[in-house]
Design an enzyme around this catalytic site. Structure first.
Site, PDB file in Angstrom:
ATOM      1  N   HIS A 229       0.798  -1.237   0.000  1.00 18.18           N
ATOM      2  CA  HIS A 229       0.000   0.000   0.000  1.00 18.18           C
ATOM      3  C   HIS A 229       0.826   1.280   0.000  1.00 18.18           C
ATOM      4  O   HIS A 229       0.292   2.350  -0.221  1.00 18.18           O
ATOM      5  CB  HIS A 229      -0.922   0.034   1.216  1.00 18.18           C
ATOM      6  CG  HIS A 229      -0.190   0.370   2.485  1.00 18.18           C
ATOM      7  ND1 HIS A 229       0.458  -0.572   3.215  1.00 18.18           N
ATOM      8  CD2 HIS A 229       0.027   1.547   3.111  1.00 18.18           C
ATOM      9  CE1 HIS A 229       1.030  -0.003   4.259  1.00 18.18           C
ATOM     10  NE2 HIS A 229       0.792   1.288   4.217  1.00 18.18           N
TER      11      HIS A 229
HETATM   12  C1  UD1 Z   1      -1.867   5.220   5.625  1.00 17.90           C
HETATM   13  C2  UD1 Z   1      -0.591   5.684   6.323  1.00 17.90           C
HETATM   14  C3  UD1 Z   1       0.394   4.509   6.426  1.00 17.90           C
HETATM   15  C4  UD1 Z   1      -0.270   3.286   7.046  1.00 17.90           C
HETATM   16  C5  UD1 Z   1      -1.513   2.945   6.221  1.00 17.90           C
HETATM   17  C6  UD1 Z   1      -2.240   1.723   6.724  1.00 17.90           C
HETATM   18  C7  UD1 Z   1      -0.033   8.061   5.964  1.00 17.90           C
HETATM   19  C8  UD1 Z   1       0.867   9.000   5.272  1.00 17.90           C
HETATM   20  N1  UD1 Z   1       0.065   6.756   5.587  1.00 17.90           N
HETATM   21  O1  UD1 Z   1      -1.572   4.916   4.267  1.00 17.90           O
HETATM   22  O2  UD1 Z   1       1.487   4.912   7.248  1.00 17.90           O
HETATM   23  O3  UD1 Z   1       0.638   2.198   7.029  1.00 17.90           O
HETATM   24  O4  UD1 Z   1      -2.404   4.073   6.253  1.00 17.90           O
HETATM   25  O5  UD1 Z   1      -3.245   1.335   5.802  1.00 17.90           O
HETATM   26  O6  UD1 Z   1      -0.813   8.455   6.803  1.00 17.90           O
HETATM   27  N2  UD1 Z   1      -8.689   4.837   0.751  1.00 17.90           N
HETATM   28  C9  UD1 Z   1      -9.962   4.326   0.573  1.00 17.90           C
HETATM   29  N3  UD1 Z   1     -10.666   3.926   1.673  1.00 17.90           N
HETATM   30  C10 UD1 Z   1     -10.162   4.013   2.934  1.00 17.90           C
HETATM   31  C11 UD1 Z   1      -8.864   4.547   3.099  1.00 17.90           C
HETATM   32  C12 UD1 Z   1      -8.146   4.929   2.012  1.00 17.90           C
HETATM   33  O7  UD1 Z   1     -10.464   4.227  -0.524  1.00 17.90           O
HETATM   34  O8  UD1 Z   1     -10.854   3.630   3.884  1.00 17.90           O
HETATM   35  C13 UD1 Z   1      -7.905   5.220  -0.452  1.00 17.90           C
HETATM   36  C14 UD1 Z   1      -8.080   6.643  -0.846  1.00 17.90           C
HETATM   37  O9  UD1 Z   1      -8.146   6.668  -2.228  1.00 17.90           O
HETATM   38  C15 UD1 Z   1      -6.804   7.314  -0.402  1.00 17.90           C
HETATM   39  C16 UD1 Z   1      -5.798   6.187  -0.499  1.00 17.90           C
HETATM   40  O10 UD1 Z   1      -6.530   4.994  -0.201  1.00 17.90           O
HETATM   41  O11 UD1 Z   1      -6.492   8.399  -1.152  1.00 17.90           O
HETATM   42  C17 UD1 Z   1      -4.657   6.275   0.454  1.00 17.90           C
HETATM   43  O12 UD1 Z   1      -5.118   6.472   1.773  1.00 17.90           O
HETATM   44  P1  UD1 Z   1      -4.262   7.352   2.807  1.00 17.90           P
HETATM   45  O13 UD1 Z   1      -5.031   7.519   4.035  1.00 17.90           O
HETATM   46  O14 UD1 Z   1      -3.720   8.553   2.143  1.00 17.90           O
HETATM   47  O15 UD1 Z   1      -2.982   6.489   3.100  1.00 17.90           O
HETATM   48  P2  UD1 Z   1      -2.712   4.939   3.174  1.00 17.90           P
HETATM   49  O16 UD1 Z   1      -2.120   4.498   1.894  1.00 17.90           O
HETATM   50  O17 UD1 Z   1      -3.895   4.165   3.664  1.00 17.90           O
END
Ligand code: UD1
Length: 397
Positions: A229
């Site tokens: 991820h």
């Molecule tokens: C985040 C943390 C990472 C952690 C990870 C666990 C930061 C910088 N990164 O990464 O340290 O290891 O969480 O999972 O905070 N999205 C969804 N549904 C959700 C959540 C996310 O669709 O419930 C999608 C969205 O398109 C979003 C993307 O995933 O833009 C990334 O989510 P984001 O919260 O930015 O970071 P993670 O990759 O989850």
């Protein structure tokens, strides 16, 4: 995840004046896992009348899909947050800024005596900034981790959070050394790793309750687990090479179960439209904690870019291959439990050959876990430190 943006969030409605108000900021999946043992320990101390505490949880809403959030609260029995800021996705600046504004308002309203932040996500950073600016004592759980790669957003979050915190609760001796090197030793305490507490608490439950192996028609010891991820791994060119490496590995070494993070799913949809993996690479929805523990515990090996899963693999005695060039959990590599294959899996086959040979020789450093990560009672030490800070924070009321 229930959203609680209503009058119940008003401080006077949710607690009495004499209790210590401990406010945890969480928002992303690994934070729910770290919060659970801490919340449980707070509840135990209250039950045993050791102290009166309001365990206030504010969810930033960084993770919002049911499979990324609600299921963790349900399975781990975490109290319902008093607030869910519903921040959702966005660029780092946008997401962090909206969390900061929402958290500042929440802290002003709820008047906690201490704020606790966990790990290294954007929710951690926002919670730390909001508390520090309002002069509320701040405790960082899982302090002192360093990958020494400032291109990782998590590394920036860790450094800033550690330097803002009043108490730094480190999971390992090497995290303590990192804090010492940065002049933070006086505020640092070694607690052991609270994720080890979580695995010890839920491991047996996972074995009894989860039927994930039957659901996926997998046999114990005959499959691997994959998670991907991170920003670095989901850059389109790298992710395409990594998916090819995973498909090759699945063909050569047997099935790989791959619970797909939404970030990774959306990049795959964009850069590989119409792609469908070979039959041995089993792409599935994100799993809850108990299914993930059960899947990991019975696997042949774990291939991941997640910090948490690298440790869980070691706690459960499973060989790990980390899909990065470095790791902040260096002790898993030093102990011989983890190999680094690069973000695009360039060295994946080599690593699996090595693990395969070592498995044949029956080599796995299971005994190293407690000497590195503590005795599984980190939450007790964390709560003692948190309550001390809360008492400082309540002076003068
Ligand atoms: C985040 C943390 C990472 C952690 C990870 C666990 C930061 C910088 N990164 O990464 O340290 O290891 O969480 O999972 O905070 N999205 C969804 N549904 C959700 C959540 C996310 O669709 O419930 C999608 C969205 O398109 C979003 C993307 O995933 O833009 C990334 O989510 P984001 O919260 O930015 O970071 P993670 O990759 O989850």
């Amino acid at each position: 995840m229930p959203a609680e943006n209503d009058v119940t969030a008003d401080r006077k409605a949710v607690h009495g004046r004499s209790a210590l108000r401990v406010l945890s900021v969480v928002g992303a999946r690994p934070q729910f896992v770290k919060l659970a043992p801490v919340s449980r320990e707070l509840a135990r101390r209250m039950r045993e009348m050791e102290c009166q505490v309001d365990d206030l949880i504010v969810h930033t809403g960084q993770h919002y899909d049911g499979t990324m959030s609600k299921i963790f609260f349900d399975e781990l029995g975490i109290p319902t947050p008093v607030l869910n800021l519903g921040v959702g996705s966005g660029s780092h600046g946008d997401q962090t800024a909206r969390m900061l504004a929402g958290l500042e308002e929440s802290l002003v309203r709820l008047e906690p005596h201490v704020v606790v932040v966990y790990g290294d996500t954007n929710s951690t950073l926002s919670g730390a900034l909001a508390a520090a600016k309002l002069h509320i004592p701040l405790v960082h759980v899982e302090a002192g981790l360093r990958s020494f790669n400032r291109r990782m957003p998590e590394e920036i979050n860790r450094i800033v959070t550690d330097h803002l915190s009043d108490r730094l609760l480190a999971p390992t001796a090497s995290a303590m050394s990192n804090l010492q090197r940065e002049g933070l030793a006086e505020r640092a305490f070694l607690t052991g790793d609270v994720m080890y507490d979580a695995v010890l608490h839920s491991g047996e439950l996972a074995r009894i309750r989860s039927s994930i192996l039957e659901l996926l028609s997998l046999r114990p010891g005959e499959y691997g687990v994959v998670t991907v991820h991170r920003a670095e791994n989901t850059e389109s060119g790298i992710l395409m090479r990594l998916m090819e490496a995973l498909e090759r590995a699945a063909k050569r070494w047997g099935p790989l179960a791959f619970p797909l993070h939404p970030r990774t799913a959306s990049v795959i949809r964009a850069v590989l439209p119409g792609w469908s993996p070979g039959p041995q690479l089993r792409i599935i929805e994100p799993l809850g904690y108990l299914d993930m523990l059960a899947l990991t515990a019975s696997s042949k090996w774990v291939l991941t870019d997640s910090g948490g899963l690298q440790k869980e693999a070691m706690f459960l005695g499973r060989p790990c291959v980390t899909l990065r060039n470095e790791t902040e959990w260096t002790e898993t590599v030093d102990a011989g439990a983890n190999l680094l294959a690069g973000p695009d899996g360039a060295r994946l086959d080599e690593c699996l050959e090595r693990w395969s040979a070592l498995r044949g020789l029956g080599q796995y450093p299971a005994q190293a876990v407690e000497s590195i990560f503590g005795d599984g009672r980190a939450a007790a030490k964390i709560v003692t430190a948190v309550l001390e800070e809360a008492r400082h924070g309540s002076c003068g009321e």
